[in-house]
Design an enzyme around this catalytic site. Structure first.
Site, mmCIF file in Angstrom:
data_model
loop_
_atom_site.group_PDB
_atom_site.id
_atom_site.type_symbol
_atom_site.label_atom_id
_atom_site.label_comp_id
_atom_site.label_asym_id
_atom_site.label_seq_id
_atom_site.Cartn_x
_atom_site.Cartn_y
_atom_site.Cartn_z
ATOM 1 C CB SER A 757 8.993 5.671 0.038
ATOM 2 O OG SER A 757 9.179 5.526 1.429
ATOM 3 C CE LYS A 800 6.915 1.912 2.444
ATOM 4 N NZ LYS A 800 7.401 2.785 1.363
#
Length: 951
Positions: A757, A800
């Site tokens: 990611s 996140k």
């Protein structure tokens, strides 16, 4: 973040293969690359110094705070901005029950239709090997769902037969296994116990009765009379030979002697018995005794002589006496046989009335009747030992009511019409699965018997269903081998684990095997299933059906109501307070957050049970009898706080300035990457600074991944790095040689990093460093990327975003901060309410991008790959700046090479000149030497001439 923290970068990356860039974008990009290559041909290159000055001016303008945003940046920002109503999906309380007391009934198979279909398939097929492996994560409630389903199916199934072990009178080491209808095993055991008690009592009475004693006396008297008559007849025969039959006093043996010897022996015996004479009488009668003794001796001598004379007759009678002894022994045997016959007749008459009703009761089971007849015969045979009670085999054992010889050991018993058994064995050892034979030690001797056979889980579940945890089964030695052998052979055979482990063992019982008819369901995770398939060749042949349990379910109104029914079932089972409709809605939203998808609901039962109990606690502490939304929110906050110790440590470091995170301003080659820290049951998001450094004119486009080189990067992280590298090489190498090397690193990261990611953030940092264009530090970014530059979805997106939002709030929200995420992740957003409030107020922004170009535009404020009328990258675009710098580095390198070449030529010229001068000097020296030589020669000639003339 400390070295002990186990950091997993985006632990669950998701594929977004359905995200495809439009064909028009791809074609235009390909055309622009082609035209750009023509533009950068040597005939059309701009002067490098002018280009550098233009780039410097543009960079200063970009850094100017008052500069007007680029139209493309405005257009991309508006297109990629995620609206506040897309950040979370709320459940409508009005569509839910008023409270859980009015919730719909629980649907056992809710969300697990695939698994239930597989279970029904396995249960309907009775062939060998159709057992089930239920695969799914821990906490899904697999065991509860399967147990409830099996209970419903088992209730209508036929009740299996009972099994008992009994003593084998033919081979005591191999006990017999008897099968009886359901409920009859306990009846047989009770009947045999009662039979033993009554038999022992009745036999004791009969053998202690006067009638029995009189019959025994009659047999003894009859035998004694026959013996007496035989002796009298033989004595009469001996008188013909002047011999008399008598018994020697010291051994009571019958012998033939002369009649005189009998008189002498009788007188001697009488004399010995009379000890009343005193010394005076003995002295007075001494002479008489002497005379009598002498007379007796003379008589005995004469009789002995007579006996010697009649030796033949005496020998004949002695033989006749031996024949009589044999006849008397036979007579005694006949008496014993008569007594034994009497015992049998008495025991038969005593026991027959006790056994007859049991024969009739079990007349439909020939094997049971046959066993009872053997018991009857054995009791008659050993009736004396039973009555006397002097043999351990016929004495009641400790903690028992029947001797082990006649014990009926019930192995499995079921209530009639109770259906099939459903058993869960939480400790599946070899002994607990297949049963075992216990042993007892007495005075150093180890013994066992049929009553010490203990049943296993297979015995108890025989005819029904057995549930086992696969991981627990594999923890115990020989458990899997024993289960596999039993399922393949369809028989339960008890074996000694001691012999398996030591290859030796003491003598023990070997019970007859029992027929096995069972369905076994193993519970475990999918990874364990694949490992078993790989490592155990026969696993697939035994467990042919796999039932997959899903982690989540599609979020529809029907499924929300079904989950409310599941909540109500748990609440009723655990006697909790009811939950109102707003509390139900809050729980559903949290389950959607756990599923990381707005359109799905988590099916993890453990999490739901924990939330229900803790919410109930807050309602109870608040003195309320119904749970509301605030109680659920408080429970969620408590759970988050308990698992937030590491997160608090990180935020403390951020406050103290130990963690360097910049949420304002701009920086070249520096990006705020969104990461997830995962440690045990603690997981939270945090921003991490990612930096890129360029070394121009060194290398051919190599990118050093510092995390990978120091073994802190996982394979997925390395894959993302290679994908990003391949993308950059394909993007620029066709236009210009990559005359640089670069390095990438996560700053202040000391633990393991994995996941792809960070690919997009790495690409942004590297391109920023290559173009020398600053990145807006108010934005953080995450996303995976493929080789075409398309941004793919990642995991942990909600954590996140929350991590960067908390960091911005800690350093003050400016209204410019935000995050850039893959557009494919927008449907997974279930953000906190405070983040949504900040987005609505315009103090925080969330952007969703499809491509790396969009991400770069948002991060740098510049167009990335826009082209002019000639389909060439514009100079102010990011890619144009990158190519310009590549060419600038190349020009600088060429200029340096030219200077080096001039120096080399000048040096070579000097060398050539020195060489020529040296040659010329050599020539001059040679000429001079030659001239000197000639002069000397001439001088010699002149001298010679002068001498001659003188002479």
């Amino acid at each position: 973040m400390t070295e002990q923290t186990n950091t997993l970068m985006n632990q669950n990356p998701k594929n977004t293969s359905d995200m495809v860039t439009p064909a028009s974008d791809l074609s235009s990009k390909h055309t622009s690359h082609k035209l750009l290559s023509n533009k950068l041909s040597p005939n059309k290159l701009l002067d490098s110094k002018n280009l550098a000055r233009e780039m410097t001016a543009k960079e200063k303008n970009n850094d100017d705070a008052d500069a007007t945003p680029h139209p493309i940046f405005i257009e991309v920002s508006q297109r990629c901005l995620v609206a506040a109503n897309q950040l979370k999906r709320y459940s409508k309380p009005s569509l839910l029950p008023a409270d859980t007391r009015s919730a719909p009934d629980l649907d056992i198979g809710f969300g697990q239709q695939r698994a239930l279909k597989a279970l029904h398939t396995a249960l309907d097929i009775h062939a060998s090997g159709y057992h089930v492996f239920a695969a799914g994560e821990n906490g899904l409630g697999k065991r509860t769902v399967i147990s409830r389903l099996l209970s419903l199916i088992a209730a209508d199934a036929p009740t299996p037969d009972d099994w008992v072990y009994v003593h084998n009178f033919t081979d005591p080491r191999t006990p017999l296994a008897l099968r009886l209808p359901a409920g009859q095993a306990a009846v047989l055991q009770q009947q045999v116990n009662t039979l033993w008690q009554q038999a022992k009592k009745r036999l004791s009475q009969r053998f202690r009765s006067d009638q029995y004693q009189s019959k025994i006396e009659a047999i003894k008297n009859d035998t004694h009379q026959k013996e007496s008559h035989a002796y009298d007849a033989l004595n009469a025969e001996g008188k013909q030979y002047d011999l008399a039959l008598t018994f020697r006093p010291f051994d009571n043996k019958a012998v033939f002697v002369h009649p005189s010897q009998i008189a002498t022996e009788n007188s001697d015996t009488a004399a010995k018995d009379k000890n009343v004479l005193n010394r005076d009488k003995k002295a007075a009668t001494a002479s008489i005794d002497i005379r009598n003794t002498e007379a007796d001796n003379n008589a005995y001598s004469s009789e002995y002589e007579t006996e010697l004379n009649n030796f033949a007759q005496k020998n004949h009678m002695q033989k006749r006496l031996s024949q009589l002894t044999i006849a008397l022994e036979q007579l005694e045997d006949e008496a014993n046989d008569a007594i034994e016959l009497l015992h049998r007749n008495i025991s038969k008459r005593a026991l027959q009335p006790l056994f007859t009703p049991i024969y009739e009761q079990f007349s439909a089971h020939p094997l049971v009747v046959e066993y009872l007849k053997v018991v009857f015969a054995d009791m008659i045979t050993h009736v004396e030992r039973i009555v006397n009670g002097d043999d351990e085999e016929f004495v009641t054992a400790l903690l028992a009511t029947t001797p082990s010889r006649y014990a009926v050991n019930v192995i499995s018993s079921h209530e009639p019409d109770s259906g099939a058994p459903v058993i869960f064995e939480d400790l599946p050892t070899h002994l607990n699965l297949l049963g075992h034979v216990e042993q007892i030690t007495q005075l150093g001797t180890v013994t066992t018997n049929v009553s010490m056979i203990r049943a296993g889980a297979l015995h108890r579940a025989n005819g029904g269903y057995l549930l086992l945890e696969a991981s627990h089964l594999l923890e115990h030695p020989y458990a899997w081998q024993g289960l596999k052998r039993a399922l393949q052979s369809r028989k339960i055979k008890l074996s000694s684990l001691e012999q398996m482990l030591t290859l030796t063992g003491s003598l023990s019982l070997s019970p007859a095997p029992i027929d096995l008819d069972i369905k076994v369901i193993l519970l475990g995770e999918a990874d364990l299933y694949y490992e078993l398939l790989e490592l155990e060749p026969e696993f697939d042949a035994v467990f042919k059906v796999r039932a997959d349990f899903h982690d989540d379910v599609v979020r529809t109104h029907e499924h929300e109501l079904a989950l409310v029914g599941k909540m109500a079932d748990i609440i009723d089972y655990d006697n909790l307070y009811p939950f109102d409709r707003r509390a139900q809605a809050t729980l559903l939203e949290h389950l959607s957050l756990q599923a990381e998808d707005q359109d799905r609901l988590s099916l993890h039962s453990d999490l739901l049970i924990k939330l229900l109990h803790e919410s109930n606690r807050h309602a109870r502490l608040g003195g309320q009898d119904i749970v509301s939304a605030k109680h659920v929110v408080q429970a969620i906050e408590d759970m988050d706080e308990r698992s937030g110790y590491l997160r608090d440590l990180y935020w403390d470091e951020l406050k103290n300035g130990q963690q360097l995170i910049q949420t304002q301003g701009k920086a070249v080659g520096q990006v705020n990457a969104l990461t997830v820290v995962s440690y045990a049951d603690s997981e939270f998001g945090m921003p991490a600074r990612l930096t890129a450094v360029i070394q121009p004119n060194i290398g051919t486009g190599e990118i050093l991944d510092i995390e990978r080189d120091v073994d802190l990067g996982g394979s997925l992280h390395a894959k993302g790095m290679l994908i990003m590298t391949s993308y950059l090489r394909a993007l620029f190498s066709q236009h210009h040689a990559l005359n640089f090397s670069a390095s990438l690193a996560f700053e202040q990261s000391y633990a393991h990093i994995d996941g792809d990611s960070a690919t997009v953030s790495e690409g942004c940092a590297l391109l920023s460093a290559l173009a020398n264009v600053p990145i807006n530090q108010s934005l953080a970014i995450t996303g995976s990327m493929n080789q075409l530059g398309e941004v793919q979805a990642v995991g942990g997106i909600n954590s996140k975003i929350a991590g960067f939002f908390d960091a911005c709030r800690e350093q003050e929200l400016t209204g410019q901060q935000g995050v850039v995420i893959p557009m494919a992740n927008v449907k997974q957003l279930m953000l906190r309410d405070d983040i949504i409030t900040a987005v609505k107020a315009g103090s925080f922004h969330i952007y969703g991008v499809h491509t790396l170009s969009e991400a770069l535009t948002l991060m740098t404020g510049l167009p990335v790959d826009t082209v002019n009328k000639k389909s060439r990258y514009r100079k102010e675009t990011l890619f144009g700046k990158v190519l310009s710098r590549l060419m600038l580095w190349d020009d600088n390198q060429n200029a340096d090479d030219d200077i080096d070449d001039k120096k080399s030529k000048k040096k070579a010229k000097k060398k050539r000149q020195a060489k020529r001068q040296k040659k010329e000097d050599k020539k001059k020296a040679a000429k001079k030497d030659k001239a000197i030589t000639i002069k000397e020669h001439n001088d010699i000639i002149v001298e010679e001439i002068t001498i001659d003339e003188a002479r």
